[in-house]
Design a protein around this motif. Structure first.
Motif, PDB file in Angstrom:
ATOM      1  N   ASP A 299       0.845  -1.201   0.000  1.00 56.51           N
ATOM      2  CA  ASP A 299       0.000   0.000   0.000  1.00 56.51           C
ATOM      3  C   ASP A 299       0.882   1.253   0.000  1.00 56.51           C
ATOM      4  OD1 ASP A 299      -2.444  -1.388   0.097  1.00 56.51           O
ATOM      5  OD2 ASP A 299      -2.222  -1.694   2.256  1.00 56.51           O
ATOM      6  N   PHE A 300       0.497   2.246  -0.766  1.00 54.97           N
ATOM      7  CA  PHE A 300       1.191   3.531  -0.744  1.00 54.97           C
ATOM      8  C   PHE A 300       0.213   4.608  -1.188  1.00 54.97           C
ATOM      9  CE2 PHE A 300       2.183   1.290  -4.691  1.00 54.97           C
ATOM     10  CZ  PHE A 300       1.776   2.178  -5.666  1.00 54.97           C
ATOM     11  N   ASN A 301       0.431   5.811  -0.712  1.00 50.55           N
ATOM     12  CA  ASN A 301      -0.462   6.932  -1.002  1.00 50.55           C
ATOM     13  C   ASN A 301       0.073   7.849  -2.098  1.00 50.55           C
ATOM     14  OD1 ASN A 301      -2.282   6.143   1.081  1.00 50.55           O
ATOM     15  ND2 ASN A 301      -0.953   7.129   2.608  1.00 50.55           N
ATOM     16  N   GLU A 302       1.304   7.631  -2.515  1.00 55.90           N
ATOM     17  CA  GLU A 302       1.904   8.490  -3.532  1.00 55.90           C
ATOM     18  C   GLU A 302       1.193   8.309  -4.871  1.00 55.90           C
ATOM     19  OE1 GLU A 302       4.726   8.008  -0.296  1.00 55.90           O
ATOM     20  OE2 GLU A 302       3.564   6.572  -1.483  1.00 55.90           O
ATOM     21  N   THR A 303       1.081   9.397  -5.601  1.00 54.70           N
ATOM     22  CA  THR A 303       0.539   9.313  -6.947  1.00 54.70           C
ATOM     23  C   THR A 303       1.531   8.575  -7.843  1.00 54.70           C
ATOM     24  OG1 THR A 303       1.545  11.393  -7.656  1.00 54.70           O
ATOM     25  CG2 THR A 303      -0.656  11.503  -6.634  1.00 54.70           C
ATOM     26  N   ALA A 304       1.040   8.162  -9.004  1.00 56.65           N
ATOM     27  CA  ALA A 304       1.915   7.455  -9.941  1.00 56.65           C
ATOM     28  C   ALA A 304       3.100   8.337 -10.330  1.00 56.65           C
ATOM     29  CB  ALA A 304       1.126   7.030 -11.176  1.00 56.65           C
ATOM     30  N   GLU A 305       2.845   9.627 -10.539  1.00 55.05           N
ATOM     31  CA  GLU A 305       3.914  10.540 -10.928  1.00 55.05           C
ATOM     32  C   GLU A 305       4.933  10.728  -9.795  1.00 55.05           C
ATOM     33  OE1 GLU A 305       0.589  10.877 -13.540  1.00 55.05           O
ATOM     34  OE2 GLU A 305       0.704  11.038 -11.347  1.00 55.05           O
TER      35      GLU A 305
ATOM     36  N   THR B 237       9.341   4.003   0.771  1.00 58.00           N
ATOM     37  CA  THR B 237       8.181   4.533   1.502  1.00 58.00           C
ATOM     38  C   THR B 237       8.133   4.090   2.949  1.00 58.00           C
ATOM     39  OG1 THR B 237       6.780   2.668   0.840  1.00 58.00           O
ATOM     40  CG2 THR B 237       6.859   4.576  -0.643  1.00 58.00           C
ATOM     41  N   GLY B 238       8.841   3.003   3.256  1.00 55.71           N
ATOM     42  CA  GLY B 238       8.778   2.467   4.610  1.00 55.71           C
ATOM     43  C   GLY B 238       7.549   1.620   4.875  1.00 55.71           C
TER      44      GLY B 238
ATOM     45  N   ARG C  73      21.748   5.486  -2.664  1.00 57.66           N
ATOM     46  CA  ARG C  73      20.539   5.764  -3.429  1.00 57.66           C
ATOM     47  C   ARG C  73      19.288   5.741  -2.553  1.00 57.66           C
ATOM     48  NH1 ARG C  73      17.592   1.532  -5.381  1.00 57.66           N
ATOM     49  NH2 ARG C  73      18.249  -0.567  -4.800  1.00 57.66           N
ATOM     50  N   ILE C  74      19.286   4.914  -1.513  1.00 60.32           N
ATOM     51  CA  ILE C  74      18.135   4.916  -0.603  1.00 60.32           C
ATOM     52  C   ILE C  74      18.245   6.061   0.412  1.00 60.32           C
ATOM     53  CG2 ILE C  74      16.821   3.559   1.078  1.00 60.32           C
ATOM     54  CD1 ILE C  74      16.655   2.556  -1.808  1.00 60.32           C
ATOM     55  N   TYR C  75      19.451   6.351   0.831  1.00 56.11           N
ATOM     56  CA  TYR C  75      19.661   7.499   1.730  1.00 56.11           C
ATOM     57  C   TYR C  75      19.247   8.791   1.042  1.00 56.11           C
ATOM     58  CZ  TYR C  75      22.195  10.727   4.810  1.00 56.11           C
ATOM     59  OH  TYR C  75      22.538  11.751   5.668  1.00 56.11           O
ATOM     60  N   GLY C  76      19.437   8.831  -0.271  1.00 55.90           N
ATOM     61  CA  GLY C  76      19.028  10.001  -1.047  1.00 55.90           C
ATOM     62  C   GLY C  76      20.227  10.771  -1.557  1.00 55.90           C
ATOM     63  N   PHE C  77      20.390  10.797  -2.867  1.00 51.27           N
ATOM     64  CA  PHE C  77      21.511  11.553  -3.429  1.00 51.27           C
ATOM     65  C   PHE C  77      21.400  13.037  -3.091  1.00 51.27           C
ATOM     66  CE2 PHE C  77      21.265   7.954  -6.556  1.00 51.27           C
ATOM     67  CZ  PHE C  77      22.447   7.337  -6.148  1.00 51.27           C
ATOM     68  N   ASP C  78      20.160  13.509  -2.931  1.00 52.10           N
ATOM     69  CA  ASP C  78      19.973  14.927  -2.581  1.00 52.10           C
ATOM     70  C   ASP C  78      20.486  15.231  -1.173  1.00 52.10           C
ATOM     71  OD1 ASP C  78      18.851  15.349  -5.017  1.00 52.10           O
ATOM     72  OD2 ASP C  78      16.773  15.299  -4.314  1.00 52.10           O
TER      73      ASP C  78
END
Length: 810
Positions: free
Chosen positions: A13-19, A189-190, A475-480
């Motif tokens: 389950d996830f709430n994020e939109t496809a985009e 998403t966790g 990549r999971i930690y976030g490149f940003d």
């Protein structure tokens, strides 16, 4: 690879939109190329029932339909369709709808009657016509009689979904499955994964081992071969939910058995194949190399001749399919099938890739095998497929499996320290964060205090070292979240090698003399050696064959640069360009031995060709054609600019050049250039009817003899003395020998020597010729006297008489 959002949500389950989800996956190294909306343009298309049909008074083909679209009042729609009837439920495009085919719906009058919408066909809805019966491909699309009225048509057709289209890198074979993508989404998403319970009930007492067997003959191409047996199989359509999932993955539903194998392939990433048991000769399947020329009738109803390096799945009589690519026609699942053998295997990826390319076949299955599948997943895939068919009531599952797995895959562990990861990434990520990230990716870890041990799951064949672990963490930690820093270390200025600089100089010089540079593929065809008269035992015929050539025209790696030059020359002639001056500097590749066991020897060559007019066509230009001396002059000019001196020019031989019209430039024992007219038989072979002059050289040899240091000297203060020398020699004596003899015996004051006349005629004895040379003597410290010149001149004539049997001409 594409998958629908609905399919992903079956397991997480996830709430994020496809985009939004697409952006998260892309930033985590699982790139999403596109988000597809299969129901685009159907927002105002609803289901409606035709309550009444009346003919249009002013038209013989229009009909007036009273439509119930779930509102309090019915609406009127005028249509020209003839396949509609009262009571039918059809798609209705309401006013304001913008259909997938670009049509915009508005209210309007048709022959005086207002129409408030449009009845839609399958084509106007952009449905897949191949999946529809013939009577639904044209005319208004008729929906089932039990369809609810007034609902959006994309809800009824299962088009209320979005599809993610991935552009995955070859190393992420695990993401070529829904399960692999679900793991990625869970890590990002966790959210918790809802894995399906894969359990099969063996409800058929027949043991597969009693009536079927499997074997692997070539373990280097197939490391595991697993099968299950299903009896009392009922062939029919698969459930609607499964068809919708396959549609979202871009796979056309066929029947329940084939659909289930495709479903499991997309779900687990393990390609499968189903065989009709009754059509398997000997009730045995063997994974083996094909016999050269072995016939294979594949599912696309095409007969193919297999090559010996291809892997096939064979029964006791014949090849029953191309392993990992396409099954055989004789053993395909049909409506008569009652007993099925399910196959799930692990094939060697490079072999599947070569076979797919050689046969021009590429499939979802071959793409996964090429990238590498999980050998530990074969039994799970068999159980999943049997479970799904069993839940459909389509089969009974026989007892046991046949699993040939001689060398089980060894698990991989990677030891690393948090300091190594942080130093590699330039970060300060805490140890526990690293462990949590790896655990989210289902990479189990053990904290040893000083270091961490990661246990790599079998489906992650792209992880083998600390650097791979650091990539997963980053990549999971976030490149940003990783700060941008400039690289540290000594800055070194890039420069060209001596050879690169020399080649650039050669190219500039050749272009300055009016030649055009060409660039060719480093490939050739065996016929080029025959056209160039290459001797049968010559080493350049020993070319490296290409396993997967770009085209049939280039099956070999080039060993001679003249093949490319002549090919370009012939192409110019074919385009009516008859005045050609071209050259190419490129590598040739000579194998040490064949078949290749080590890298070929790579050498850089210079070659070119000249033909046609000497000057561009013009009123003030001569119309003379190029000749041998134009080509020779270009070589001499090039050598002068490269400061290569003291060479000799002799008559020579070359397999592609005209005998008697070939010269070699020599420095010591090394040949630095070969130039001559194209051999007449080679000209005929290339369809050339005019003289062509070609040349060839080895770049390494030219570099060897170029002047390493150029010394300058002041201009001479004292005048030069010029003398002419004419000698009669045998007609077989070439000028190079005489020039060499003069230079050797002339002493230190000879500064220039030119041949200015050659004569054979009435005043000269038969078999003889007269050659006249201009000699220039000069000294830097004094003016030379005639007496001093005479001494050197006498030495020259004496040496010519002795070495060349020359007679001074009076």
């Amino acid at each position: 690879m594409q998958v629908s959002i609905k399919w992903l949500k079956d397991y997480i389950d996830f709430n994020e939109t496809a985009e939004k989800l697409a952006d998260m996956l892309t930033m985590a190294g699982v790139p999403v190329e596109n988000v597809i909306d299969p129901g685009e343009g159907l927002d105002k298309v609803i289901t409606g029932r035709i309550e009444k049909i009346e003919p249009h008074q002013d038209s013989d083909h229009l009909q007036i339909c009273t439509m119930n679209v779930g509102n309090s009042e019915n609406i009127i729609i005028v249509t020209g369709a003839q396949n509609v009837a009262e009571g039918q439920i059809v798609p209705v495009a309401m006013v304001g709808a913008h259909l997938p085919n670009g049509m915009k719906i508005s209210k309007g009058k048709l022959r005086g009657v207002m129409s408030y919408g449009m009845l839609c066909s399958a084509q106007e809805l952009k449905l897949d016509l191949e999946t529809l019966p013939e009577n639904q491909k044209t005319g208004i699309f008729i929906l089932p009689a039990d369809t609810t009225v007034g609902i959006n048509v994309k809800d009824h057709l299962g088009l209320n979904d979005k599809v993610l289209e991935f552009e995955l890198t070859a190393n992420r074979s695990d993401c070529f499955s829904v399960f692999g993508l679900v793991r990625e989404i869970a890590a990002l998403t966790g959210n918790k994964i809802k894995w399906p319970n894969i359990a099969v009930k063996e409800d058929e007492p027949t043991k597969i081992s009693d009536c079927f067997s499997a074997e692997i003959k070539d373990h280097d191409l197939c490391s595991r071969f697993s099968t299950r047996m299903l009896k009392n199989v009922k062939i029919g359509p698969s459930p609607e939910w499964m068809q919708q999932r396959l549609d979202g993955a871009g796979i056309r539903p066929i029947n329940n058995v084939v659909d289930v194998t495709n479903f499991v392939m997309i779900e687990l990433g393990q390609p499968m194949h189903a065989y009709d048991y009754d059509e398997i000769s000997g009730q045995k399947l063997t994974a083996r190399r094909a016999v050269e020329g072995e016939l294979l009738h594949t599912l696309d109803d095409t007969s193919r001749k297999a090559k010996k390096d291809m892997l096939v799945i064979a029964d006791s009589e014949k090849a029953a399919g191309l392993a990992g690519i396409m099954g055989g026609f004789e053993t395909e699942i049909s409506e008569k099938t009652t007993t099925v053998i399910l196959e799930s295997a692990k094939f060697y990826g490079p072999s599947i890739r070569r076979t797919a390319r050689a046969c021009g076949l590429s499939s979802e299955a071959s793409g996964r095998f090429e990238r590498g599948t999980d050998s530990e997943n074969t039994l799970r895939a068999l159980d999943r497929a049997a479970q799904l068919l069993q839940e459909m009531g389509a089969c009974n599952v026989c007892t046991g499996i046949v699993d040939v797995y001689p060398q089980p895959q060894q698990s991989i562990t990677v030891n690393f320290t948090p300091e190594q990861i942080n130093q590699h990434l330039g970060t300060a990520i805490p140890k526990q964060t690293m462990i949590d990230i790896l655990n989210k990716l289902e990479i189990k870890t053990t904290d040893n205090g000083a270091d961490i041990t990661a246990y790599i799951p079998s489906w992650r064949n792209d992880i083998s070292c600390m650097q791979d672990i650091s990539e997963e963490i980053s990549r999971i930690y976030g490149f940003d979240n990783i700060a941008a820093t400039l690289p540290s270390g000594a800055a070194l200025q890039g420069s060209q090698s001596e050879q690169q600089t020399f080649i650039d100089k050669v190219k500039d010089l050749m272009c300055s003399m009016g030649l055009y540079e060409t660039v060719s593929f480093a490939f050739t065809h065996p016929s080029m050696f025959d056209k160039l008269n290459v001797p049968a035992e010559h080493h350049i015929r020993q070319a490296v064959p290409i396993m997967n050539p770009l085209t049939d025209d280039y099956p070999l790696v080039r060993t001679c640069l003249l093949t490319s030059v002549m090919e370009n020359l012939a192409r110019n002639f074919a385009h009516k360009n008859n005045d050609v001056k071209i050259f190419e500097v490129a590598s040739v590749f000579q194998p040490v031995n064949l078949p290749v066991t080590e890298l070929p020897v790579e050498k850089t060559k210079l070659a070119g060709a000249l033909t046609g007019r000497r000057n561009q066509l013009g009123w003030n230009q001569s119309n003379d054609n190029l000749d041998f001396f134009d080509a020779k002059g270009i070589i001499e000019e090039l050598l002068e600019k490269l400061a290569i001196t003291r060479y000799t020019v002799e008559a020579g031989e070359h397999f592609a050049m005209h005998p008697g019209k070939t010269a070699v430039f020599k420095k010591g024992r090394d040949i630095i250039f070969q130039v001559g007219e194209l051999h007449p038989s080679a000209a005929v072979a290339f369809g050339i009817t005019k003289p062509v002059y070609i040349f060839s050289a080895d770049i390494e040899t030219l570099i060897k003899y170029q002047a390493k240091a150029v010394k300058s000297k002041s201009l001479p203060k004292y005048p030069a003395v010029s003398r002419d020398l004419a000698v009669i020699v045998d007609s077989t004596v070439d000028a190079g020998l005489i020039q060499k003899t003069i230079t050797k015996s002339a002493g230190q004051y000879l500064v220039n020597l030119d041949l200015f006349d050659v004569y054979e005629g009435k005043q000269i004895e038969d078999g003889k010729k007269s050659m006249a040379f201009s000699l220039m003597f000069q000294a830097n410290e004094k003016t030379l006297t005639d007496e001093e010149i005479d001494i050197h001149f006498s030495k020259i004539t004496a040496e010519l008489e002795k070495s060349c049997n020359a007679v001074l001409r009076s």
